[in-house]
Design an enzyme around this catalytic site. Structure first.
Site, PDB file in Angstrom:
ATOM      1  N   PRO A 198       0.828  -1.208   0.000  1.00 11.80           N
ATOM      2  CA  PRO A 198       0.000   0.000   0.000  1.00 11.80           C
ATOM      3  C   PRO A 198       0.858   1.251   0.000  1.00 11.80           C
ATOM      4  O   PRO A 198       1.814   1.384   0.774  1.00 11.80           O
ATOM      5  CB  PRO A 198      -0.805  -0.134   1.290  1.00 11.80           C
ATOM      6  CG  PRO A 198      -0.955  -1.608   1.458  1.00 11.80           C
ATOM      7  CD  PRO A 198       0.352  -2.194   0.979  1.00 11.80           C
ATOM      8  N   CYS A 199       0.512   2.168  -0.888  1.00 12.49           N
ATOM      9  CA  CYS A 199       1.424   3.264  -1.204  1.00 12.49           C
ATOM     10  C   CYS A 199       0.963   4.611  -0.675  1.00 12.49           C
ATOM     11  O   CYS A 199       1.612   5.618  -0.926  1.00 12.49           O
ATOM     12  CB  CYS A 199       1.585   3.358  -2.718  1.00 12.49           C
ATOM     13  SG  CYS A 199       0.020   3.619  -3.580  1.00 12.49           S
ATOM     14  N   GLN A 200      -0.143   4.656   0.089  1.00 13.28           N
ATOM     15  CA  GLN A 200      -0.642   5.977   0.471  1.00 13.28           C
ATOM     16  C   GLN A 200       0.384   6.777   1.259  1.00 13.28           C
ATOM     17  O   GLN A 200       0.419   7.998   1.207  1.00 13.28           O
ATOM     18  CB  GLN A 200      -1.936   5.846   1.283  1.00 13.28           C
ATOM     19  CG  GLN A 200      -3.121   5.366   0.464  1.00 13.28           C
ATOM     20  CD  GLN A 200      -3.215   3.849   0.423  1.00 13.28           C
ATOM     21  OE1 GLN A 200      -2.274   3.140   0.755  1.00 13.28           O
ATOM     22  NE2 GLN A 200      -4.362   3.353  -0.002  1.00 13.28           N
TER      23      GLN A 200
END
Length: 376
Positions: free
Chosen positions: A83-85
Protein backbone atom coordinates in the site's frame (compact mmCIF):
# COMPACT_ATOMS: atom_id res chain seq x y z
CA UNK A 1 -2.17 -20.79 -23.88
CA UNK A 2 0.27 -23.07 -22.07
CA UNK A 3 1.48 -21.98 -18.66
CA UNK A 4 4.81 -20.15 -18.72
CA UNK A 5 5.30 -19.87 -14.97
CA UNK A 6 3.68 -19.42 -11.56
CA UNK A 7 2.79 -16.23 -9.70
CA UNK A 8 1.81 -15.25 -6.17
CA UNK A 9 0.45 -11.72 -5.69
CA UNK A 10 0.95 -9.96 -2.35
CA UNK A 11 -1.18 -6.89 -1.59
CA UNK A 12 -3.21 -8.12 -4.56
CA UNK A 13 -6.32 -5.95 -4.18
CA UNK A 14 -8.74 -6.76 -6.97
CA UNK A 15 -5.88 -8.33 -8.94
CA UNK A 16 -4.79 -5.91 -11.67
CA UNK A 17 -1.12 -6.91 -11.61
CA UNK A 18 -1.84 -10.63 -11.46
CA UNK A 19 -4.37 -10.22 -14.29
CA UNK A 20 -1.61 -8.77 -16.44
CA UNK A 21 0.64 -11.74 -15.67
CA UNK A 22 -2.21 -14.15 -16.38
CA UNK A 23 -2.75 -12.52 -19.77
CA UNK A 24 0.94 -13.11 -20.49
CA UNK A 25 0.52 -16.83 -19.78
CA UNK A 26 1.37 -17.18 -16.09
CA UNK A 27 -0.68 -19.25 -13.64
CA UNK A 28 -1.75 -17.24 -10.60
CA UNK A 29 -1.61 -19.55 -7.58
CA UNK A 30 -2.57 -17.19 -4.77
CA UNK A 31 -3.29 -13.61 -3.80
CA UNK A 32 -3.15 -11.99 -0.39
CA UNK A 33 -4.69 -8.76 0.87
CA UNK A 34 -6.08 -7.19 4.03
CA UNK A 35 -9.13 -5.87 2.11
CA UNK A 36 -11.65 -8.69 2.18
CA UNK A 37 -14.02 -6.92 -0.21
CA UNK A 38 -11.26 -6.60 -2.80
CA UNK A 39 -10.54 -10.23 -1.99
CA UNK A 40 -14.05 -11.16 -3.13
CA UNK A 41 -13.33 -9.51 -6.47
CA UNK A 42 -9.96 -11.28 -6.70
CA UNK A 43 -11.49 -14.65 -5.86
CA UNK A 44 -14.29 -14.22 -8.40
CA UNK A 45 -11.95 -13.12 -11.18
CA UNK A 46 -9.11 -15.56 -10.35
CA UNK A 47 -10.97 -18.84 -9.79
CA UNK A 48 -7.75 -20.78 -10.33
CA UNK A 49 -6.08 -19.03 -7.37
CA UNK A 50 -6.51 -19.06 -3.59
CA UNK A 51 -7.24 -15.79 -1.84
CA UNK A 52 -5.62 -15.40 1.57
CA UNK A 53 -7.11 -12.63 3.66
CA UNK A 54 -5.77 -10.86 6.72
CA UNK A 55 -2.87 -8.62 7.68
CA UNK A 56 0.39 -9.22 5.83
CA UNK A 57 2.17 -9.22 9.20
CA UNK A 58 0.24 -12.39 10.08
CA UNK A 59 0.78 -14.15 6.75
CA UNK A 60 3.17 -17.05 7.15
CA UNK A 61 5.38 -18.51 4.45
CA UNK A 62 4.31 -21.95 5.65
CA UNK A 63 0.69 -21.15 4.86
CA UNK A 64 1.53 -19.75 1.41
CA UNK A 65 3.51 -22.89 0.58
CA UNK A 66 0.61 -25.03 1.74
CA UNK A 67 -2.05 -23.28 -0.38
CA UNK A 68 0.17 -23.18 -3.48
CA UNK A 69 1.59 -26.69 -3.16
CA UNK A 70 5.10 -25.34 -3.69
CA UNK A 71 8.41 -25.81 -1.93
CA UNK A 72 10.83 -22.94 -1.25
CA UNK A 73 12.58 -21.96 -4.46
CA UNK A 74 9.90 -23.31 -6.82
CA UNK A 75 7.79 -20.15 -7.32
CA UNK A 76 8.63 -18.34 -10.54
CA UNK A 77 7.47 -14.79 -9.69
CA UNK A 78 6.38 -13.01 -6.52
CA UNK A 79 4.57 -9.78 -7.44
CA UNK A 80 3.06 -7.13 -5.25
CA UNK A 81 2.47 -3.49 -4.51
CA UNK A 82 2.68 -2.61 -0.81
CA UNK A 83 0.00 0.00 0.00
CA UNK A 84 1.42 3.26 -1.20
CA UNK A 85 -0.64 5.98 0.47
CA UNK A 86 2.29 6.79 2.75
CA UNK A 87 4.38 7.62 -0.31
CA UNK A 88 1.80 9.10 -2.66
CA UNK A 89 2.34 12.51 -4.22
CA UNK A 90 -1.28 13.14 -3.20
CA UNK A 91 -0.34 12.66 0.47
CA UNK A 92 1.35 15.89 1.46
CA UNK A 93 2.34 14.47 4.85
CA UNK A 94 4.04 11.46 3.31
CA UNK A 95 7.25 10.08 4.75
CA UNK A 96 9.06 7.15 6.29
CA UNK A 97 7.20 7.57 9.59
CA UNK A 98 3.86 6.65 8.00
CA UNK A 99 2.99 3.15 9.31
CA UNK A 100 2.15 2.06 5.76
CA UNK A 101 5.63 3.03 4.59
CA UNK A 102 7.28 -0.09 6.02
CA UNK A 103 5.07 -2.75 4.48
CA UNK A 104 7.65 -3.48 1.79
CA UNK A 105 9.66 -5.11 4.59
CA UNK A 106 6.86 -7.65 4.94
CA UNK A 107 7.15 -8.33 1.22
CA UNK A 108 10.88 -9.01 1.75
CA UNK A 109 10.09 -11.32 4.68
CA UNK A 110 7.94 -13.42 2.37
CA UNK A 111 10.68 -13.33 -0.28
CA UNK A 112 13.16 -14.77 2.23
CA UNK A 113 10.93 -17.76 2.89
CA UNK A 114 9.53 -18.41 -0.59
CA UNK A 115 12.78 -17.84 -2.51
CA UNK A 116 11.03 -17.08 -5.82
CA UNK A 117 13.14 -16.86 -8.97
CA UNK A 118 11.84 -13.38 -9.85
CA UNK A 119 10.49 -10.42 -7.88
CA UNK A 120 8.27 -7.63 -9.18
CA UNK A 121 7.39 -4.85 -6.75
CA UNK A 122 5.53 -1.72 -7.85
CA UNK A 123 4.69 1.53 -6.15
CA UNK A 124 3.94 5.18 -6.78
CA UNK A 125 6.57 7.25 -8.53
CA UNK A 126 6.67 9.59 -5.52
CA UNK A 127 8.76 6.94 -3.79
CA UNK A 128 11.85 8.50 -5.38
CA UNK A 129 11.47 11.75 -3.42
CA UNK A 130 11.06 10.27 0.06
CA UNK A 131 14.06 10.67 2.39
CA UNK A 132 16.33 11.54 -0.54
CA UNK A 133 15.67 8.17 -2.12
CA UNK A 134 16.25 6.33 1.18
CA UNK A 135 13.26 4.02 0.72
CA UNK A 136 14.48 2.97 -2.71
CA UNK A 137 17.96 2.28 -1.34
CA UNK A 138 16.50 0.20 1.47
CA UNK A 139 14.40 -1.87 -0.93
CA UNK A 140 17.41 -2.49 -3.16
CA UNK A 141 19.63 -3.36 -0.21
CA UNK A 142 17.03 -5.74 1.17
CA UNK A 143 16.76 -7.58 -2.13
CA UNK A 144 20.56 -7.71 -2.51
CA UNK A 145 20.91 -9.22 0.96
CA UNK A 146 18.56 -12.02 -0.08
CA UNK A 147 20.67 -12.80 -3.15
CA UNK A 148 18.81 -10.88 -5.84
CA UNK A 149 20.09 -8.56 -8.52
CA UNK A 150 17.64 -5.66 -8.80
CA UNK A 151 16.90 -2.63 -10.94
CA UNK A 152 14.05 -0.12 -10.98
CA UNK A 153 12.41 2.21 -13.45
CA UNK A 154 9.41 4.53 -13.60
CA UNK A 155 7.04 3.32 -16.31
CA UNK A 156 4.36 5.40 -18.05
CA UNK A 157 1.15 3.43 -18.39
CA UNK A 158 0.07 5.23 -21.58
CA UNK A 159 3.18 3.93 -23.37
CA UNK A 160 1.76 0.41 -23.06
CA UNK A 161 -1.74 1.06 -24.38
CA UNK A 162 -3.43 2.23 -21.17
CA UNK A 163 -5.65 5.30 -21.88
CA UNK A 164 -4.42 7.15 -18.82
CA UNK A 165 -1.53 9.25 -17.59
CA UNK A 166 -0.13 7.12 -14.79
CA UNK A 167 3.41 6.82 -13.47
CA UNK A 168 4.48 3.78 -11.44
CA UNK A 169 7.87 2.68 -10.21
CA UNK A 170 8.71 -0.98 -10.80
CA UNK A 171 11.45 -2.97 -9.10
CA UNK A 172 12.42 -6.11 -11.01
CA UNK A 173 14.84 -8.59 -9.47
CA UNK A 174 15.98 -12.18 -9.92
CA UNK A 175 18.37 -14.64 -8.27
CA UNK A 176 19.04 -16.80 -11.35
CA UNK A 177 21.54 -14.61 -13.18
CA UNK A 178 19.09 -13.56 -15.90
CA UNK A 179 19.35 -10.05 -17.37
CA UNK A 180 16.88 -7.46 -16.10
CA UNK A 181 15.14 -5.49 -18.80
CA UNK A 182 12.07 -3.32 -18.66
CA UNK A 183 9.37 -3.40 -21.32
CA UNK A 184 9.92 -1.17 -24.32
CA UNK A 185 7.10 1.29 -25.06
CA UNK A 186 4.56 0.15 -27.64
CA UNK A 187 2.51 3.35 -27.89
CA UNK A 188 3.52 6.95 -28.52
CA UNK A 189 5.58 8.89 -31.03
CA UNK A 190 6.59 6.72 -34.00
CA UNK A 191 4.77 3.79 -32.37
CA UNK A 192 1.12 2.79 -32.09
CA UNK A 193 -1.20 5.75 -31.39
CA UNK A 194 -1.97 6.40 -27.74
CA UNK A 195 -5.29 4.98 -26.59
CA UNK A 196 -7.64 7.88 -25.84
CA UNK A 197 -10.51 8.22 -23.40
CA UNK A 198 -13.04 7.87 -26.21
CA UNK A 199 -11.22 4.86 -27.62
CA UNK A 200 -11.80 3.28 -24.22
CA UNK A 201 -15.40 4.13 -23.32
CA UNK A 202 -17.38 5.22 -26.40
CA UNK A 203 -19.25 1.88 -26.72
CA UNK A 204 -20.63 1.95 -23.16
CA UNK A 205 -24.34 2.77 -22.72
CA UNK A 206 -25.43 6.24 -21.65
CA UNK A 207 -26.46 6.59 -18.02
CA UNK A 208 -27.98 9.52 -16.20
CA UNK A 209 -26.70 11.14 -13.03
CA UNK A 210 -27.48 8.80 -10.14
CA UNK A 211 -28.80 6.10 -12.45
CA UNK A 212 -27.69 2.86 -14.03
CA UNK A 213 -28.54 -0.81 -13.83
CA UNK A 214 -26.63 -4.06 -14.01
CA UNK A 215 -26.95 -5.97 -17.25
CA UNK A 216 -27.26 -3.05 -19.66
CA UNK A 217 -26.45 -3.79 -23.28
CA UNK A 218 -23.55 -2.10 -24.99
CA UNK A 219 -24.43 1.07 -26.88
CA UNK A 220 -22.66 -0.04 -30.07
CA UNK A 221 -20.42 -2.65 -31.57
CA UNK A 222 -16.73 -2.40 -30.60
CA UNK A 223 -15.22 0.61 -32.36
CA UNK A 224 -11.61 -0.50 -32.06
CA UNK A 225 -9.29 -3.29 -30.95
CA UNK A 226 -9.11 -1.97 -27.38
CA UNK A 227 -12.87 -2.24 -26.92
CA UNK A 228 -12.96 -5.65 -28.55
CA UNK A 229 -10.25 -7.00 -26.27
CA UNK A 230 -11.80 -5.67 -23.08
CA UNK A 231 -15.31 -6.78 -23.98
CA UNK A 232 -14.37 -10.31 -24.91
CA UNK A 233 -17.56 -12.33 -25.29
CA UNK A 234 -19.67 -10.26 -22.90
CA UNK A 235 -23.06 -9.00 -24.06
CA UNK A 236 -23.92 -6.79 -21.08
CA UNK A 237 -22.13 -4.26 -18.87
CA UNK A 238 -21.56 -4.45 -15.11
CA UNK A 239 -20.55 -1.81 -12.54
CA UNK A 240 -21.95 0.94 -14.78
CA UNK A 241 -24.03 3.24 -12.61
CA UNK A 242 -23.31 6.91 -12.00
CA UNK A 243 -23.00 8.34 -8.50
CA UNK A 244 -25.76 10.84 -7.68
CA UNK A 245 -24.37 14.36 -7.70
CA UNK A 246 -26.13 17.35 -6.18
CA UNK A 247 -28.22 19.75 -8.23
CA UNK A 248 -25.59 22.47 -7.86
CA UNK A 249 -22.91 20.16 -9.23
CA UNK A 250 -25.10 19.34 -12.22
CA UNK A 251 -25.57 23.08 -12.80
CA UNK A 252 -21.80 23.61 -12.61
CA UNK A 253 -21.13 20.89 -15.17
CA UNK A 254 -23.49 22.51 -17.68
CA UNK A 255 -21.01 25.37 -17.98
CA UNK A 256 -17.93 23.18 -18.53
CA UNK A 257 -17.10 22.51 -22.20
CA UNK A 258 -14.90 19.78 -23.58
CA UNK A 259 -11.40 20.44 -22.28
CA UNK A 260 -12.77 22.84 -19.68
CA UNK A 261 -12.55 22.90 -15.90
CA UNK A 262 -13.57 24.84 -12.80
CA UNK A 263 -12.45 28.05 -14.51
CA UNK A 264 -15.54 27.82 -16.76
CA UNK A 265 -17.97 27.75 -13.84
CA UNK A 266 -19.63 31.12 -13.11
CA UNK A 267 -18.14 32.66 -9.99
CA UNK A 268 -21.38 32.57 -8.02
CA UNK A 269 -21.68 28.80 -8.63
CA UNK A 270 -18.17 27.96 -7.45
CA UNK A 271 -17.79 26.12 -4.12
CA UNK A 272 -16.99 28.63 -1.39
CA UNK A 273 -13.51 27.24 -0.92
CA UNK A 274 -12.67 27.77 -4.59
CA UNK A 275 -13.84 31.36 -4.84
CA UNK A 276 -10.51 32.46 -3.36
CA UNK A 277 -8.45 30.15 -5.56
CA UNK A 278 -5.90 31.49 -7.99
CA UNK A 279 -6.51 30.74 -11.64
CA UNK A 280 -3.36 28.63 -11.61
CA UNK A 281 -4.62 26.42 -8.80
CA UNK A 282 -6.62 23.19 -8.92
CA UNK A 283 -5.97 22.61 -12.59
CA UNK A 284 -7.80 19.27 -12.70
CA UNK A 285 -10.83 20.17 -10.57
CA UNK A 286 -14.18 19.91 -12.32
CA UNK A 287 -12.36 18.87 -15.46
CA UNK A 288 -14.22 17.59 -18.50
CA UNK A 289 -11.58 15.88 -20.65
CA UNK A 290 -11.64 15.96 -24.41
CA UNK A 291 -12.45 12.71 -26.14
CA UNK A 292 -8.97 12.77 -27.64
CA UNK A 293 -7.28 13.15 -24.24
CA UNK A 294 -5.68 10.59 -22.01
CA UNK A 295 -7.46 10.25 -18.68
CA UNK A 296 -5.82 11.81 -15.66
CA UNK A 297 -4.65 9.32 -13.05
CA UNK A 298 -7.57 7.22 -11.85
CA UNK A 299 -7.63 7.57 -8.06
CA UNK A 300 -9.69 5.75 -5.45
CA UNK A 301 -12.71 7.95 -6.13
CA UNK A 302 -13.76 9.71 -9.30
CA UNK A 303 -14.87 12.84 -7.48
CA UNK A 304 -15.48 15.72 -9.90
CA UNK A 305 -14.50 18.19 -7.18
CA UNK A 306 -10.96 16.81 -7.14
CA UNK A 307 -10.10 15.89 -10.70
CA UNK A 308 -11.04 15.60 -14.36
CA UNK A 309 -13.67 12.92 -13.82
CA UNK A 310 -16.61 14.43 -15.68
CA UNK A 311 -17.84 12.37 -18.64
CA UNK A 312 -16.78 13.91 -21.98
CA UNK A 313 -20.40 14.24 -23.17
CA UNK A 314 -22.76 13.62 -20.28
CA UNK A 315 -23.24 15.79 -17.19
CA UNK A 316 -22.20 13.21 -14.62
CA UNK A 317 -19.16 11.60 -13.04
CA UNK A 318 -17.43 8.58 -14.52
CA UNK A 319 -18.84 5.20 -13.53
CA UNK A 320 -16.82 2.38 -12.00
CA UNK A 321 -16.87 0.56 -15.35
CA UNK A 322 -15.58 3.63 -17.17
CA UNK A 323 -12.81 3.99 -14.59
CA UNK A 324 -12.03 0.29 -15.03
CA UNK A 325 -11.86 0.72 -18.83
CA UNK A 326 -9.41 3.60 -18.31
CA UNK A 327 -7.35 1.23 -16.14
CA UNK A 328 -7.52 -1.47 -18.89
CA UNK A 329 -9.53 -3.97 -16.85
CA UNK A 330 -11.47 -6.49 -18.94
CA UNK A 331 -15.24 -6.08 -18.70
CA UNK A 332 -15.37 -9.58 -17.24
CA UNK A 333 -13.86 -8.16 -14.07
CA UNK A 334 -16.96 -7.61 -11.92
CA UNK A 335 -16.07 -5.53 -8.87
CA UNK A 336 -17.71 -6.49 -5.58
CA UNK A 337 -18.75 -4.34 -2.63
CA UNK A 338 -20.37 -0.92 -2.47
CA UNK A 339 -19.78 1.53 -5.29
CA UNK A 340 -17.33 3.42 -3.06
CA UNK A 341 -15.42 0.18 -2.45
CA UNK A 342 -15.45 -0.59 -6.16
CA UNK A 343 -13.86 2.78 -7.00
CA UNK A 344 -11.16 2.08 -4.40
CA UNK A 345 -10.39 -1.31 -5.96
CA UNK A 346 -10.09 0.18 -9.43
CA UNK A 347 -8.02 3.18 -8.36
CA UNK A 348 -5.58 1.16 -6.26
CA UNK A 349 -4.86 -1.34 -9.03
CA UNK A 350 -1.98 -1.70 -11.44
CA UNK A 351 -3.44 -1.43 -14.97
CA UNK A 352 -3.49 -5.00 -16.33
CA UNK A 353 -1.97 -3.94 -19.65
CA UNK A 354 0.99 -2.43 -17.81
CA UNK A 355 1.32 -5.62 -15.76
CA UNK A 356 1.23 -7.70 -18.93
CA UNK A 357 4.03 -5.64 -20.48
CA UNK A 358 6.20 -6.25 -17.42
CA UNK A 359 5.37 -9.97 -17.50
CA UNK A 360 6.33 -10.20 -21.16
CA UNK A 361 9.63 -8.50 -20.34
CA UNK A 362 10.38 -11.18 -17.75
CA UNK A 363 9.60 -13.93 -20.24
CA UNK A 364 11.99 -12.37 -22.74
CA UNK A 365 14.78 -12.31 -20.12
CA UNK A 366 14.28 -15.79 -18.65
CA UNK A 367 15.04 -18.61 -21.08
CA UNK A 368 13.26 -21.17 -18.88
CA UNK A 369 10.04 -19.17 -19.25
CA UNK A 370 10.44 -18.19 -22.88
CA UNK A 371 11.24 -21.78 -23.86
CA UNK A 372 7.92 -22.96 -22.43
CA UNK A 373 6.07 -20.17 -24.20
CA UNK A 374 7.75 -21.10 -27.50
CA UNK A 375 6.44 -24.64 -27.13
CA UNK A 376 2.94 -23.25 -26.60
Amino acid sequence: MARVGTVVDLFCGAGGLSEGFRQAGFEVLAGSDFDDVAGKTFAATHPEATFVGGRIQELSVKHLLAVTGLKPGELDVLVGGPPCQGYSVYNHNRGVDDPRAGLFREYLRIVKGLRPKWLVMENVSGLTSIADGGIIKEIQAGMHELGYEVDFKILKAEEYGVPQERRRIFFIANRIGAPIRFPLPTHGKDLKPLTTIWDAISDLPKVENGRGEEGQKYAAAPANAYQSELRGNRKTVSNHSAPKLSAVNIERMKHIPSGGSWRDIPFDLLPEGMKKAKRSDHTKRYGRPRKSDLACTILTKCDVHWGAYIHPEQDRALTVREAARLQSFPDGFVFHGSRTEQYVQVGNAVPPLLGRAVADALIACDHSLSAEKAVA
